[in-house]
Design an enzyme around this catalytic site. Structure first.
Site, short mmCIF file in Angstrom:
data_model
loop_
_atom_site.label_atom_id
_atom_site.label_comp_id
_atom_site.label_asym_id
_atom_site.label_seq_id
_atom_site.Cartn_x
_atom_site.Cartn_y
_atom_site.Cartn_z
N CYS A 1 -17.32 17.35 5.26
CA CYS A 1 -18.70 17.68 5.65
C CYS A 1 -19.61 16.45 5.78
CB CYS A 1 -19.29 18.66 4.65
SG CYS A 1 -18.45 20.25 4.66
N1 LIG Z 1 -14.44 22.35 3.30
C1 LIG Z 1 -15.69 22.48 2.93
O1 LIG Z 1 -16.07 22.17 1.81
C2 LIG Z 1 -16.72 23.06 3.87
C3 LIG Z 1 -17.95 23.49 3.35
C4 LIG Z 1 -18.90 24.01 4.20
C5 LIG Z 1 -18.63 24.07 5.55
N2 LIG Z 1 -17.42 23.64 6.06
C6 LIG Z 1 -17.20 23.75 7.49
O2 LIG Z 1 -16.30 24.85 7.69
C7 LIG Z 1 -15.44 24.58 8.80
C8 LIG Z 1 -13.99 24.72 8.37
O3 LIG Z 1 -13.69 23.70 7.43
P1 LIG Z 1 -12.42 23.75 6.49
O4 LIG Z 1 -12.64 22.70 5.46
O5 LIG Z 1 -12.14 25.14 6.05
O6 LIG Z 1 -11.28 23.31 7.51
P2 LIG Z 1 -9.72 23.25 7.21
O7 LIG Z 1 -9.19 22.10 7.99
O8 LIG Z 1 -9.46 23.32 5.75
O9 LIG Z 1 -9.13 24.59 7.79
C9 LIG Z 1 -9.20 24.98 9.07
C10 LIG Z 1 -8.06 25.95 9.40
O10 LIG Z 1 -8.27 26.31 10.75
C11 LIG Z 1 -7.00 26.37 11.39
N3 LIG Z 1 -7.21 26.24 12.82
C12 LIG Z 1 -7.41 25.12 13.56
N4 LIG Z 1 -7.57 25.44 14.85
C13 LIG Z 1 -7.49 26.79 14.93
C14 LIG Z 1 -7.58 27.71 15.99
N5 LIG Z 1 -7.80 27.31 17.23
N6 LIG Z 1 -7.42 29.02 15.72
C15 LIG Z 1 -7.17 29.45 14.47
N7 LIG Z 1 -7.06 28.62 13.42
C16 LIG Z 1 -7.23 27.32 13.65
C17 LIG Z 1 -6.22 25.23 10.77
O11 LIG Z 1 -4.82 25.42 10.93
C18 LIG Z 1 -6.69 25.30 9.31
O12 LIG Z 1 -5.82 26.10 8.53
C19 LIG Z 1 -15.81 23.18 9.28
O13 LIG Z 1 -16.71 23.26 10.34
C20 LIG Z 1 -16.49 22.56 8.09
O14 LIG Z 1 -17.40 21.57 8.47
C21 LIG Z 1 -16.47 23.15 5.24
#
Ligand SMILES: NC(=O)c1ccc[n+]([C@@H]2O[C@H](COP(=O)([O-])OP(=O)(O)OC[C@H]3O[C@@H](n4cnc5c(N)ncnc54)[C@H](O)[C@@H]3O)[C@@H](O)[C@H]2O)c1
Length: 459
Positions: free
Chosen positions: A299
């Site tokens: 983030c």
């Molecule tokens: N991790 C955090 O602490 C956090 C907190 C708040 C917001 N966010 C936001 O949430 C969003 C997700 O982050 P995250 O940390 O969960 O990501 P992540 O990388 O942990 O997980 C994303 C998942 O999405 C899957 N993916 C990728 N492309 C895809 C597609 N086209 N269709 C279906 N699945 C697909 C991947 O295989 C993966 O399992 C981001 O925008 C991030 O900025 C993250």
């Protein structure tokens, strides 16, 4: 809905919220929570990562059917075998979900067509030049649009630039003949999950929802309202998108300031933690942030670049944000420099020294190494000819430019010329660090973790 009072820096300002921020109340026609009846029909989660999986699990019991869709078979297998980084609460939920017919995992996007609501939680990283990498987001939105049907609610939760929800969802849906607010309901609701932090549970963390129309916002709030007790509606998806960027830019700026202030304290011979804690006794107008080895995770080091990228060339300078991000990205190099200084104080050169990096994940209690400052510190040390090792009870191996590096399972302090404390996990054993001849504490908090004090320097 539970009453949630917004905390503002200046007492009495709550009145300014009227007509700008609308607390959402769950409509009476939906079944009440806890009566054994699911409030929602079928909900699909797109992307089952750090955010998507806990979101899917949090819907257990609230939605009649939960479908977790991910393009990664490896990720789906890891979830099925329980080999995933989750809080204790979510580990228990996952165990419960695995024997529950209302919860299914799939890599078949056709399943999205069966959902009443779709929540998109795919990654939005930046590339090596800090430019947004929108490939996962574009691809996920295309998939969602292709399978959307009349009556469906589509909620984007991935952090992104302002206008994403309209550009990648509402407009392509319109091209398919599905008009937002009439045929489908499209909204943005920024995710506020904080992995590894049990103090701020999803249910207790308010969420913001901005819909393409009022109907879109209300439909989306019914879904998000199953995840948290407090939902606030804003006037548009764009307002919600910028809300998330502002939150994380605020954090980036305060962390950059905390690091700079620790350097100021070092110059003046003062303890930055003492000064920060003392300032934090002021009950308003100050929010404590602590210095560290840099800022990692998916983030803070990434999200501000989505706004900087969007504003580039628009003649709208943002020097404060740009400076904060430069400072954040430069911090790991400062840690390497301090390592050289600590060794030099004992007449030792950095090149040829044995340096142990303690903890490599980006924060305590998680195994996530995305954007972790430790990776840059390890690389920076290796480039200076250091024999570098690391120990992290949660991270067995990390990728390096040369290949990979494995965690030293049971380190002996005396084997190393210097230990750099990068992150400390709860309940891990660090007593061996006492035997290191030199300790550089980039967390500024290590001293209090051992029974007897260690000789340590800070960044
Ligand atoms: N991790 C955090 O602490 C956090 C907190 C708040 C917001 N966010 C936001 O949430 C969003 C997700 O982050 P995250 O940390 O969960 O990501 P992540 O990388 O942990 O997980 C994303 C998942 O999405 C899957 N993916 C990728 N492309 C895809 C597609 N086209 N269709 C279906 N699945 C697909 C991947 O295989 C993966 O399992 C981001 O925008 C991030 O900025 C993250």
């Amino acid at each position: 809905m539970a009453e949630h009072r917004l905390s503002l820096a200046i007492n009495g300002r709550e009145r300014l919220l009227e007509k700008r921020l609308v607390p959402f109340s769950m409509p009476a026609e939906l079944p009440a929570a806890g009566n054994g009846q699911a409030r929602l029909g079928s909900v699909a989660i797109v992307g089952l990562g750090y955010v998507g999986l806990p979101t899917a699990l949090a819907l257990l019991g609230s939605a009649a059917q939960i479908t977790g869709f991910d393009v990664s078979e490896d990720r789906l297998r890891a979830i099925e075998t329980g080999d995933v980084d989750l809080s204790d609460l979510d580990v228990a939920r996952l165990e419960k979900a695995s024997g529950d017919d209302s919860f299914r995992l799939t890599s078949d996007s056709a399943a999205l067509a069966e959902a009443d609501a779709v929540i998109v939680c795919v990654p939005t990283p930046v590339d090596e030049n800090h430019l947004p990498n929108l490939s996962a987001l574009r691809s996920a939105c295309q998939t969602v649009v292709a399978h959307a049907h009349p009556g469906q609610t589509v909620i984007l939760t991935s952090t992104s630039f302002v206008g994403t929800t309209r550009q990648l969802l509402a407009e392509p849906l319109h091209t398919r003949g599905l008009v937002a607010g009439t045929d489908v309901y499209v909204a943005f609701s920024p995710e506020r999950i904080d992995p590894g932090n049990a103090d701020h549970l999803q249910r207790e963390t308010p969420r913001v929802v901005g819909g393409a129309t009022t109907q879109c916002a209300l439909r989306a709030a019914r879904v998000i309202g199953q995840l948290t007790d407090s939902v606030y509606l804003v006037s548009s998806p764009e307002a919600a998108e910028l809300t998330k960027l502002y939150e994380n830019i605020f954090r980036a700026v305060t962390l950059a300031l905390a690091n700079e202030f620790s350097d100021v304290c070092g110059t003046l011979g003062l303890d930055p933690i003492e000064v920060t804690l003392a300032a934090a006794t002021k009950p308003y107008g100050f929010l404590a942030a602590f210095p560290g080895p840099g800022v990692g995770g998916h983030c803070i080091p990434c999200d501000p670049h989505y706004l900087l990228w969007q504003l580039h060339g628009r003649n709208r300078p943002t020097p404060l944000i740009e400076q904060a991000m430069q400072s954040i990205h430069a911090r790991p190099a400062r840690v390497v420099e301090r390592a050289a200084e600590v060794l030099a104080a004992d007449g030792r050169a950095l090149g040829g020294a044995k340096v142990m990096v303690v903890g490599v994940s980006y924060k305590a209690g998680v195994s996530d190494v995305r954007e972790s400052p430790a990776l840059l510190i390890i690389d920076g040390l290796a480039r200076r000819g250091v024999d570098v090792g690391y120990h992290d009870s949660l991270v067995p191996v990390v990728a390096t430019p040369e290949g990979s590096l494995h965690s030293v399972a049971a380190p002996t302090g005396a084997d190393w010329d210097l230990a750099i404390i990068h992150v400390v996990h709860p309940d891990a054993d660090y007593t061996w660090v006492r035997d290191c001849p030199r300790v550089l504490d980039a967390t500024y908090l290590f001293e209090g973790l051992l029974d007897s004090p260690v000789q340590r320097s800070v960044v």
